[in-house]
Each structure stands twice: as structure tokens, then as C-alpha cells.
Design a protein around this motif. Structure first.
Motif, PDB file in Angstrom:
ATOM      1  N   LEU A 129     -28.614  30.396  -7.760  1.00 29.38           N
ATOM      2  CA  LEU A 129     -29.764  31.292  -7.914  1.00 29.38           C
ATOM      3  C   LEU A 129     -29.897  32.228  -6.716  1.00 29.38           C
ATOM      4  CD1 LEU A 129     -32.379  28.812  -9.403  1.00 29.38           C
ATOM      5  CD2 LEU A 129     -31.126  30.590 -10.628  1.00 29.38           C
ATOM      6  N   LYS A 130     -29.666  31.706  -5.506  1.00 29.70           N
ATOM      7  CA  LYS A 130     -29.746  32.543  -4.314  1.00 29.70           C
ATOM      8  C   LYS A 130     -28.645  33.607  -4.324  1.00 29.70           C
ATOM      9  CE  LYS A 130     -30.090  32.264   0.729  1.00 29.70           C
ATOM     10  NZ  LYS A 130     -29.148  33.360   0.995  1.00 29.70           N
ATOM     11  N   ASP A 131     -27.441  33.204  -4.750  1.00 27.34           N
ATOM     12  CA  ASP A 131     -26.330  34.148  -4.817  1.00 27.34           C
ATOM     13  C   ASP A 131     -26.634  35.256  -5.820  1.00 27.34           C
ATOM     14  OD1 ASP A 131     -23.230  34.654  -4.365  1.00 27.34           O
ATOM     15  OD2 ASP A 131     -23.570  34.745  -6.534  1.00 27.34           O
ATOM     16  N   ARG A 132     -27.161  34.905  -6.976  1.00 24.52           N
ATOM     17  CA  ARG A 132     -27.445  35.923  -7.992  1.00 24.52           C
ATOM     18  C   ARG A 132     -28.652  36.783  -7.608  1.00 24.52           C
ATOM     19  NH1 ARG A 132     -22.970  34.457  -8.906  1.00 24.52           N
ATOM     20  NH2 ARG A 132     -21.986  34.447 -10.955  1.00 24.52           N
ATOM     21  N   GLN A 133     -29.532  36.263  -6.794  1.00 20.18           N
ATOM     22  CA  GLN A 133     -30.625  37.088  -6.296  1.00 20.18           C
ATOM     23  C   GLN A 133     -30.075  38.189  -5.399  1.00 20.18           C
ATOM     24  OE1 GLN A 133     -34.297  35.133  -5.117  1.00 20.18           O
ATOM     25  NE2 GLN A 133     -34.423  36.414  -3.304  1.00 20.18           N
ATOM     26  N   ASP A 134     -29.121  37.849  -4.545  1.00 18.64           N
ATOM     27  CA  ASP A 134     -28.458  38.865  -3.716  1.00 18.64           C
ATOM     28  C   ASP A 134     -27.705  39.855  -4.587  1.00 18.64           C
ATOM     29  OD1 ASP A 134     -27.167  39.914  -1.144  1.00 18.64           O
ATOM     30  OD2 ASP A 134     -25.411  39.260  -2.280  1.00 18.64           O
ATOM     31  N   PHE A 135     -27.081  39.356  -5.628  1.00 17.97           N
ATOM     32  CA  PHE A 135     -26.291  40.188  -6.535  1.00 17.97           C
ATOM     33  C   PHE A 135     -27.168  41.205  -7.267  1.00 17.97           C
ATOM     34  CE2 PHE A 135     -24.465  40.451 -10.946  1.00 17.97           C
ATOM     35  CZ  PHE A 135     -23.365  41.230 -10.622  1.00 17.97           C
ATOM     36  N   LEU A 136     -28.299  40.744  -7.762  1.00 14.77           N
ATOM     37  CA  LEU A 136     -29.177  41.600  -8.567  1.00 14.77           C
ATOM     38  C   LEU A 136     -30.146  42.420  -7.723  1.00 14.77           C
ATOM     39  CD1 LEU A 136     -30.003  39.008 -11.361  1.00 14.77           C
ATOM     40  CD2 LEU A 136     -28.488  40.993 -11.578  1.00 14.77           C
ATOM     41  N   GLU A 275     -17.065  55.385   1.678  1.00 14.72           N
ATOM     42  CA  GLU A 275     -17.380  54.074   1.145  1.00 14.72           C
ATOM     43  C   GLU A 275     -17.921  54.220  -0.268  1.00 14.72           C
ATOM     44  OE1 GLU A 275     -20.448  51.853   3.281  1.00 14.72           O
ATOM     45  OE2 GLU A 275     -20.753  53.633   4.527  1.00 14.72           O
ATOM     46  N   VAL A 276     -17.708  53.162  -1.031  1.00 16.64           N
ATOM     47  CA  VAL A 276     -18.020  53.165  -2.462  1.00 16.64           C
ATOM     48  C   VAL A 276     -18.760  51.884  -2.784  1.00 16.64           C
ATOM     49  CG1 VAL A 276     -17.057  53.258  -4.798  1.00 16.64           C
ATOM     50  CG2 VAL A 276     -15.898  54.462  -2.920  1.00 16.64           C
ATOM     51  N   TRP A 277     -19.804  51.994  -3.633  1.00 16.52           N
ATOM     52  CA  TRP A 277     -20.515  50.793  -4.046  1.00 16.52           C
ATOM     53  C   TRP A 277     -21.161  51.017  -5.411  1.00 16.52           C
ATOM     54  CZ3 TRP A 277     -22.220  54.301  -0.474  1.00 16.52           C
ATOM     55  CH2 TRP A 277     -23.527  54.816  -0.608  1.00 16.52           C
ATOM     56  N   PRO A 278     -21.360  49.916  -6.165  1.00 22.08           N
ATOM     57  CA  PRO A 278     -22.012  50.022  -7.479  1.00 22.08           C
ATOM     58  C   PRO A 278     -23.504  50.219  -7.322  1.00 22.08           C
ATOM     59  CG  PRO A 278     -21.481  47.743  -7.006  1.00 22.08           C
ATOM     60  CD  PRO A 278     -20.915  48.547  -5.873  1.00 22.08           C
ATOM     61  N   LEU A 279     -24.110  50.870  -8.300  1.00 26.62           N
ATOM     62  CA  LEU A 279     -25.529  51.197  -8.220  1.00 26.62           C
ATOM     63  C   LEU A 279     -26.427  50.205  -8.950  1.00 26.62           C
ATOM     64  CD1 LEU A 279     -25.313  55.061  -8.714  1.00 26.62           C
ATOM     65  CD2 LEU A 279     -25.671  53.806  -6.581  1.00 26.62           C
ATOM     66  N   ASP A 280     -25.872  49.390  -9.819  1.00 24.12           N
ATOM     67  CA  ASP A 280     -26.738  48.514 -10.609  1.00 24.12           C
ATOM     68  C   ASP A 280     -26.814  47.089 -10.078  1.00 24.12           C
ATOM     69  OD1 ASP A 280     -24.112  48.082 -11.271  1.00 24.12           O
ATOM     70  OD2 ASP A 280     -24.396  48.168 -13.435  1.00 24.12           O
ATOM     71  N   SER A 281     -25.696  46.496  -9.714  1.00 21.17           N
ATOM     72  CA  SER A 281     -25.697  45.125  -9.201  1.00 21.17           C
ATOM     73  C   SER A 281     -24.578  44.995  -8.176  1.00 21.17           C
ATOM     74  CB  SER A 281     -25.497  44.115 -10.336  1.00 21.17           C
ATOM     75  OG  SER A 281     -24.294  44.380 -11.032  1.00 21.17           O
ATOM     76  N   GLY A 282     -24.788  44.094  -7.228  1.00 21.32           N
ATOM     77  CA  GLY A 282     -23.807  43.963  -6.158  1.00 21.32           C
ATOM     78  C   GLY A 282     -23.777  45.158  -5.236  1.00 21.32           C
TER      79      GLY A 282
END
Length: 333
Positions: A129-136, A275-282
């Protein structure tokens, strides 16, 4: 040990996005290798390759590493054209693209994930749950999952209804009226196929074969096709992180770089530090490197796998990702 066709998939078994790519490879009969990953961070196998991107799956073909399943499927179609499953033009190609955007960008996939029953063992794990909180990037708990479930049910029922009353309404076996499953089917079916394997995810009084017989029959046909392909195809080669890294860093590049669209509004040059990163998650995980290619639908940067002293190239779609000069990329999204 080798990677068949130079393809290595980094994934874990219950990822719906990984399942999308694996199903595609199985239906194509494209042999591949896989390197299984932890379902939570860290993932040292990918970090060793210079990959900060935290979503799963990640796919390598030679020394090119592809992030985001939308890009992966396109690259597999392009680099292995014999027996490709995609439409070649006209109305069918348009439908295929629209299904991709409806399911992935339109929220169907995330609504399916939102139907994971709160009683699942993995949702009892505080580390997950903690990992997915960081993800989302937002609070996540059994309570928030339960609170969001009614909206997810409504949204997914709407998606089932759309398929039942439009594309599948005339009784066709496959969405593009092909002889067997096509890329159009894969683009549309993967979250529905995944969630049906999860006991208790769908309330049968709202979403079942009784309400949506055509959609459920379509999913069953798809599964039977996958099973037949699995029975006649080769099993994935299993690699650990060390073997996968050595194979990738010892391979040639699958693609050439050096292309910048002159009219691109970012005004970046080859070799720029970006640098590149996703905008919705992660989105807190940024990949950095030198710009190798920038087109309207893809960005490629070069980074280094320090462990093997080798350059690798990371590929991302433009849609859903942000590209910035490294000096300015720390600004808030």
C-alpha cells in the motif's frame, strides 16, 4: 543463454499491463525471455541498467529499452512485421487506435484496477500500500479502495455496455472482423480479461454473462486462442537480473537514433541533457540522459548501465510523458 529475438520482458505475474504484452507475444508466437521483478520498489535489476522508470513492464530489444506498453506493442509490430497483428489502414486502423486510447487513456484500465477486492491478500500488506501510494501520488488504503469501488463499478459497467451495444452488437467474433484475434482485440480486451480472473471483483448482479453475453463470449474466445497459442509455442526463457543485464549490454542497438523533428515545440537539440517522466503515475521517477531522438510520438535518451560500462537507450512515448531540459525539469508539475 540467449534472449530469443533479443526480447527481454521485465515484469511480475499479476500486472495487467504486463499481461497485455505477454498475451500479444503469445498470440504472435514470438519467442522471448523474461526477468521477473518484485511487485514493489526497489528493482535493482532495472536500476543496474540505468532505468529510473518504475512502472511494469519494461521491455528490451537488444540495447534499446522501451517504457510504456503503448510503445512496446507498436515497436513489436514494426520490428517483427511478419505475422503482425495490427490493422494496416483505413477504418480498422482508426478503430484500433481509438480502442487503445479509450482503454488506456480513457480510464477503463484504471477503473478495472479500482475493482480489486479489498480482501485480496496483497492489499493487506502495508508495504504494498505504501509503495502504491508513492506510485499514484495520493493516499491509498483498504478504506480508500472501498470508497472508490462504486464509481469503478459504474465506469466498468459502462465500458461493458459500450462493447456489447456497438462493436460486438452484430455478433462478430473479433472487433475488426478478422479471422482470429488482432491487435484491435488486444487493445480493447486486456483489462476485462484481467479483472475476470479476480474472484469477487465484479458484482454478478451488475456485470456478468447474463447482462453482457457478447462481451463474455468474446473474452472466452480470446482466452481459448491464447491457450492454443501457448500450447503450440515455446515457453519464455527465464533470466535472472545478472544474465538479462549482460545480454542487453552485450547486444547491438535495435534502432538507430539521430532524429529530431525540426518543428518540435520544445526546441531541443541532439545531445541535450534531458529528463523524461510519466504524468499520470510513477511521476516522481525521472529518467535522465542525452537526447538521441525526438519525434512527435517518441523520445529516446541515452544513459549508462554503470555495472557493465555500456550505453543503453531508453524509449518513451510522447503522449502521457513530459520531456524537459535537465536543468529545468525539477520544476513542479
Amino acid at each position: 543463454m540467449e534472449a530469443p529475438n533479443g526480447i527481454i520482458i521485465f515484469h511480475y505475474p499479476f500486472s495487467p499491463y504486463a499481461r497485455r504484452v505477454i498475451r500479444y507475444l503469445q498470440l504472435r508466437g514470438l519467442a522471448y525471455a523474461e526477468c521477473m521483478q518484485p511487485h514493489i520498489m526497489p528493482r535493482p535489476d532495472l536500476s543496474a541498467l540505468g532505468v529510473a522508470y518504475r512502472r511494469i513492464p519494461v521491455m528490451a530489444i537488444g540495447r534499446d529499452i522501451y517504457c510504456d506498453t503503448r510503445l512496446m506493442l507498436r515497436k513489436l509490430e514494426e520490428q517483427f512485421p511478419q505475422g503482425a497483428l495490427g490493422a494496416t489502414g483505413g477504418e480498422h486502423k482508426a478503430i484500433q487506435h481509438l480502442l487503445n486510447r479509450w482503454v488506456t487513456d480513457g480510464g477503463v484500465s484504471m477503473r478495472a484496477v479500482g475493482l480489486m477486492p479489498p480482501s485480496l491478500p496483497i492489499l493487506q500488506d502495508p508495504k504494498f500500500l505504501k509503495d502504491r501510494q508513492d506510485f499514484l501520488g495520493r493516499p491509498l488504503s483498504k478504506e480508500t479502495i472501498e470508497q472508490g469501488r462504486p464509481e469503478a463499478i459504474v465506469a466498468l459497467r459502462d465500458a461493458f455496455e459500450l462493447l456489447e451495444s456497438t462493436l460486438l452488437a452484430d455478433g462478430r467474433s473479433w472487433v475488426l472482423q478478422t479471422e482470429g484475434p488482432s491487435l484491435g482485440d488486444i487493445e480493447a480486451i486486456w483489462p476485462f480479461d484481467w479483472i475476470l480472473d479476480m474472484a469477487g471483483a465484479l458484482p454478478p448482479e451488475i456485470i456478468s454473462a447474463k447482462q453482457f453475453p457478447k462481451v463474455f463470449d468474446w473474452i472466452q474466445r480470446f482466452r481459448e486462442s491464447v491457450e492454443q497459442a501457448q500450447a503450440s509455442g515455446s515457453k519464455a526463457v527465464k533470466l535472472d537480473g545478472e544474465a538479462a543485464g549482460k545480454l542487453i549490454c552485450g547486444a547491438s542497438f535495435a534502432e538507430s537514433g539521430g532524429k529530431i523533428d525540426a518543428a518540435d515545440p520544445l526546441g531541443l537539440e541532439l545531445g541535450s541533457e534531458v529528463e523524461v517522466w510519466p504524468l499520470d503515475s510513477g511521476s516522481s521517477h525521472h529518467d535522465k540522459g542525452k537526447l538521441v531522438s525526438l519525434t512527435w510520438d517518441e523520445v529516446v535518451l541515452a544513459t549508462k548501465a554503470e555495472k557493465w560500462d555500456a550505453e543503453v537507450r531508453l524509449h518513451f512515448p510522447r503522449r502521457g510523458f513530459r520531456v524537459a531540459r535537465a536543468a529545468s525539469a525539477s520544476a513542479k508539475i
